[in-house]
Design a protein around this motif. Sequence first.
Motif, PDB file in Angstrom:
ATOM      1  N   VAL A 127       1.780   2.832   8.985  1.00 24.07           N
ATOM      2  CA  VAL A 127       3.572   3.364   8.030  1.00 24.07           C
ATOM      3  C   VAL A 127       4.469   2.038   9.392  1.00 24.07           C
ATOM      4  O   VAL A 127       5.512   2.460   9.354  1.00 24.07           O
ATOM      5  CB  VAL A 127       3.056   4.199   7.954  1.00 24.07           C
ATOM      6  N   GLU A 128       4.064   2.936  10.273  1.00 26.91           N
ATOM      7  CA  GLU A 128       4.313   2.667  11.982  1.00 26.91           C
ATOM      8  C   GLU A 128       5.319   1.161  11.739  1.00 26.91           C
ATOM      9  O   GLU A 128       6.130   1.156  12.250  1.00 26.91           O
ATOM     10  CB  GLU A 128       3.487   3.270  13.068  1.00 26.91           C
ATOM     11  N   SER A 129       4.460   0.097  11.217  1.00 31.70           N
ATOM     12  CA  SER A 129       4.786  -1.066  11.327  1.00 31.70           C
ATOM     13  C   SER A 129       5.922  -1.592  10.091  1.00 31.70           C
ATOM     14  O   SER A 129       7.037  -2.068  10.246  1.00 31.70           O
ATOM     15  CB  SER A 129       3.563  -1.770  10.606  1.00 31.70           C
ATOM     16  N   LEU A 130       5.494  -1.061   8.671  1.00 31.58           N
ATOM     17  CA  LEU A 130       6.074  -1.032   7.125  1.00 31.58           C
ATOM     18  C   LEU A 130       6.534  -0.058   6.910  1.00 31.58           C
ATOM     19  O   LEU A 130       8.524  -0.024   5.922  1.00 31.58           O
ATOM     20  CB  LEU A 130       4.872  -1.804   6.338  1.00 31.58           C
ATOM     21  N   GLY A 131       7.042   1.172   7.885  1.00 33.50           N
ATOM     22  CA  GLY A 131       7.766   2.073   6.992  1.00 33.50           C
ATOM     23  C   GLY A 131       7.002   3.080   6.032  1.00 33.50           C
ATOM     24  O   GLY A 131       6.372   2.830   5.951  1.00 33.50           O
ATOM     25  N   ARG A 132       8.030   4.312   5.700  1.00 30.77           N
ATOM     26  CA  ARG A 132       6.836   4.885   4.851  1.00 30.77           C
ATOM     27  C   ARG A 132       7.213   5.204   3.257  1.00 30.77           C
ATOM     28  O   ARG A 132       6.282   5.004   2.634  1.00 30.77           O
ATOM     29  CB  ARG A 132       7.624   6.415   5.214  1.00 30.77           C
ATOM     30  N   GLY A 133       7.360   3.953   2.987  1.00 31.22           N
ATOM     31  CA  GLY A 133       8.201   3.352   1.713  1.00 31.22           C
ATOM     32  C   GLY A 133       6.571   2.527   1.279  1.00 31.22           C
ATOM     33  O   GLY A 133       6.927   2.097   0.590  1.00 31.22           O
ATOM     34  N   THR A 134       5.691   2.354   2.209  1.00 37.63           N
ATOM     35  CA  THR A 134       5.378   0.937   2.243  1.00 37.63           C
ATOM     36  C   THR A 134       3.924   1.544   1.024  1.00 37.63           C
ATOM     37  O   THR A 134       3.610   2.784   0.556  1.00 37.63           O
ATOM     38  CB  THR A 134       4.237   0.832   3.527  1.00 37.63           C
ATOM     39  N   THR A 135       2.863   0.655   0.107  1.00 40.48           N
ATOM     40  CA  THR A 135       1.878   0.919  -0.367  1.00 40.48           C
ATOM     41  C   THR A 135       0.690   0.822   0.381  1.00 40.48           C
ATOM     42  O   THR A 135       0.430   0.099   1.020  1.00 40.48           O
ATOM     43  CB  THR A 135       2.097  -0.254  -1.825  1.00 40.48           C
ATOM     44  N   LEU A 136       0.135   1.916   0.228  1.00 42.34           N
ATOM     45  CA  LEU A 136      -1.263   1.809   0.771  1.00 42.34           C
ATOM     46  C   LEU A 136      -2.581   2.022  -0.099  1.00 42.34           C
ATOM     47  O   LEU A 136      -2.570   2.610  -0.727  1.00 42.34           O
ATOM     48  CB  LEU A 136      -1.577   3.386   1.526  1.00 42.34           C
ATOM     49  N   LEU A 137      -3.299   1.753   0.464  1.00 45.81           N
ATOM     50  CA  LEU A 137      -4.236   1.452  -0.673  1.00 45.81           C
ATOM     51  C   LEU A 137      -5.822   2.288  -0.458  1.00 45.81           C
ATOM     52  O   LEU A 137      -6.418   2.578   1.363  1.00 45.81           O
ATOM     53  CB  LEU A 137      -5.533  -0.469  -0.501  1.00 45.81           C
ATOM     54  N   VAL A 138      -6.060   2.818  -1.555  1.00 44.02           N
ATOM     55  CA  VAL A 138      -6.854   4.077  -0.831  1.00 44.02           C
ATOM     56  C   VAL A 138      -7.905   4.288  -1.660  1.00 44.02           C
ATOM     57  O   VAL A 138      -8.761   5.017  -1.783  1.00 44.02           O
ATOM     58  CB  VAL A 138      -5.701   5.614  -1.837  1.00 44.02           C
ATOM     59  N   ASP A 139      -8.250   3.379  -2.221  1.00 40.26           N
ATOM     60  CA  ASP A 139      -9.991   3.140  -2.654  1.00 40.26           C
ATOM     61  C   ASP A 139     -11.177   2.006  -1.709  1.00 40.26           C
ATOM     62  O   ASP A 139     -12.613   2.100  -2.244  1.00 40.26           O
ATOM     63  CB  ASP A 139     -10.529   2.695  -4.203  1.00 40.26           C
ATOM     64  N   THR A 140     -10.585   2.290  -0.541  1.00 44.47           N
ATOM     65  CA  THR A 140     -12.364   1.781   0.579  1.00 44.47           C
ATOM     66  C   THR A 140     -13.405   2.702   0.062  1.00 44.47           C
ATOM     67  O   THR A 140     -14.060   1.818   0.876  1.00 44.47           O
ATOM     68  CB  THR A 140     -11.836   1.520   1.525  1.00 44.47           C
ATOM     69  N   PHE A 141     -13.085   3.340   0.829  1.00 43.75           N
ATOM     70  CA  PHE A 141     -14.067   4.764   0.864  1.00 43.75           C
ATOM     71  C   PHE A 141     -13.791   5.630   0.023  1.00 43.75           C
ATOM     72  O   PHE A 141     -14.258   5.767  -1.124  1.00 43.75           O
ATOM     73  CB  PHE A 141     -14.348   5.028   2.054  1.00 43.75           C
ATOM     74  N   ASP A 142     -13.810   7.009  -0.077  1.00 38.89           N
ATOM     75  CA  ASP A 142     -13.251   8.171  -0.848  1.00 38.89           C
ATOM     76  C   ASP A 142     -11.478   8.017  -1.168  1.00 38.89           C
ATOM     77  O   ASP A 142     -10.733   8.228  -0.201  1.00 38.89           O
ATOM     78  CB  ASP A 142     -13.823   9.387  -0.097  1.00 38.89           C
ATOM     79  N   VAL A 143     -11.698   7.990  -2.539  1.00 35.60           N
ATOM     80  CA  VAL A 143     -10.176   8.082  -3.215  1.00 35.60           C
ATOM     81  C   VAL A 143      -9.136   8.953  -3.152  1.00 35.60           C
ATOM     82  O   VAL A 143      -8.235   9.445  -2.150  1.00 35.60           O
ATOM     83  CB  VAL A 143     -10.076   7.500  -4.909  1.00 35.60           C
ATOM     84  N   ALA A 144     -10.158  10.191  -3.269  1.00 36.36           N
ATOM     85  CA  ALA A 144      -9.914  11.672  -2.790  1.00 36.36           C
ATOM     86  C   ALA A 144      -8.843  11.672  -1.582  1.00 36.36           C
ATOM     87  O   ALA A 144      -7.845  12.639  -0.706  1.00 36.36           O
ATOM     88  CB  ALA A 144     -10.101  12.807  -3.871  1.00 36.36           C
ATOM     89  N   GLU A 145     -10.185  11.815  -0.472  1.00 36.31           N
ATOM     90  CA  GLU A 145      -9.400  12.168   0.414  1.00 36.31           C
ATOM     91  C   GLU A 145      -8.490  10.802   1.312  1.00 36.31           C
ATOM     92  O   GLU A 145      -8.083  11.230   2.227  1.00 36.31           O
ATOM     93  CB  GLU A 145     -11.040  12.174   1.618  1.00 36.31           C
ATOM     94  N   ALA A 146      -9.152   9.185   0.552  1.00 31.84           N
ATOM     95  CA  ALA A 146      -7.549   8.349   1.202  1.00 31.84           C
ATOM     96  C   ALA A 146      -6.405   8.958   0.871  1.00 31.84           C
ATOM     97  O   ALA A 146      -5.314   9.362   1.469  1.00 31.84           O
ATOM     98  CB  ALA A 146      -8.089   7.258   0.803  1.00 31.84           C
ATOM     99  N   VAL A 147      -5.926   9.664  -0.315  1.00 29.55           N
ATOM    100  CA  VAL A 147      -4.926   9.811  -1.264  1.00 29.55           C
ATOM    101  C   VAL A 147      -4.353  11.127  -0.270  1.00 29.55           C
ATOM    102  O   VAL A 147      -3.280  11.017   0.291  1.00 29.55           O
ATOM    103  CB  VAL A 147      -4.538  10.587  -2.040  1.00 29.55           C
ATOM    104  N   ARG A 148      -4.905  12.181   0.115  1.00 30.93           N
ATOM    105  CA  ARG A 148      -4.807  13.044   1.381  1.00 30.93           C
ATOM    106  C   ARG A 148      -4.335  12.904   2.337  1.00 30.93           C
ATOM    107  O   ARG A 148      -3.291  12.919   2.784  1.00 30.93           O
ATOM    108  CB  ARG A 148      -5.712  14.866   1.136  1.00 30.93           C
TER     109      ARG A 148
END
Length: 442
Positions: A226-247
């Motif tokens: 986010v610091e590099s690409l901005g808040r409009g970036t896409t974050l990959l959320v399934d590396t570990f726990d999806v719900a925790e990653a989304v939060r």
Amino acid sequence: MNSADLGRRVGVPSTALFTDQYELTMVQAALKAGTADRRSVFEAFTRRLPEGRRYGVLAGTGRVLDAVENFHFDDEMIAFLRQQEVVDEPTLEWLAGFRFSGDIWGYPEGEVYFPGSPVLRVEGSFAECVLLETVVLSILNHDSAIAAAASRMSAAAGGRGLIEMGARRTHELAAVASARAAYVGGFHTTSDLAAGFRYGIPTVGTSAHAFTLLHDTERDAFRAQVESLGRGTTLLVDTFDVAEAVRTAVEVAGPELGAVRIDSGDLLLVAHRVRQQLDELGATGTRIVVTSDLDEYAIASLAAAPVDAYGVGTQLVTGSGSPTCSMVYKLVARAASADPAAPLTPVAKKSLGAKSSMGGRKWAARRLDAQGVAEAEVVGTGPVPAELAGQELLVELVRGGEVVARESLQAARERHIAARAALPMSALQLSRGEPVLPTEYV
């Protein structure tokens, strides 16, 4: 590569050896027999569509035009052919001075086609036309297969975003051609930078699982991105726990987070859960992108899911099970001499089974019903019937060896969308069936 798509010239190597040896040995024999200069007409077409497909999509025309322009034998190539004793010295002399000087007509790129559609017609001397066979077919068979798969996926996506991301699943040069063909077929962006550079296709990409695993915590990875690409970036959320990653993603980026990407699991179920969670966290504008071995059937199955975009790789660049269109390039007419006024005689292969073809220099038109919906592909060798005037499909591409019909890739893409929309609605069904239009010969 089509330099017109760029607005600038990109170097293209000679395409003269992208061919089969028998093209050159036929030229040698024809030169010796005195028949090499006979005026001839070759046509590219397919006898059938891949199993279950309802229509084909012509792609690669722009690349064919570049290939024709760059089809010449340099000194090194002539030396190779001499060393390998592929052809004799008189033929080598003829090849050294070769430049295509004939005419080419064809369906414009992005147009749909059906069995028997003369998607490309090449006219000139026998020798110059036969030399182009292999490179023409290699481009059209590959690109049209990818474009057809892309079109089916585009129809299944129903207007949602489509990202081509198959570069790592195919040959590095095929990946660039695949991205181009996918764009013609309705995809919106590509992950392949070479395709973006060569053809002006919008490129996208953010991070892979490796970036998350590089950091001590998922939060650290998200913060760095986010610091590099901005808040409009896409974050990959399934590396570990999806719900925790989304939060964590929303905590790091805030409700302005551009998108989250899901690359594994039950995508239908996970997408619904992620959408609900994002909305509860106030990130109502955050988009959901799904990847993971998608094809048109998987995309269609996600129609009811809150998905905003699909990323497709392997199935797209392999034609979703049909990696070729089985197009052929056949001599359909020839004259008894090189005289431009000499009448053309229809010729055709006659054989058992399904490999016969129809002779004669052909035209094609698409007959529409009263509502403007296509109802038949009409192919003929005589005069065009008055009721089909203005509906002919072939356009002039090359005149006297000079390209006369370059266009932007966007134009081909828009043409395909319009051509597909004019087909009967059953064309968009993913269930197996016959071609949506019959081919009528007149």
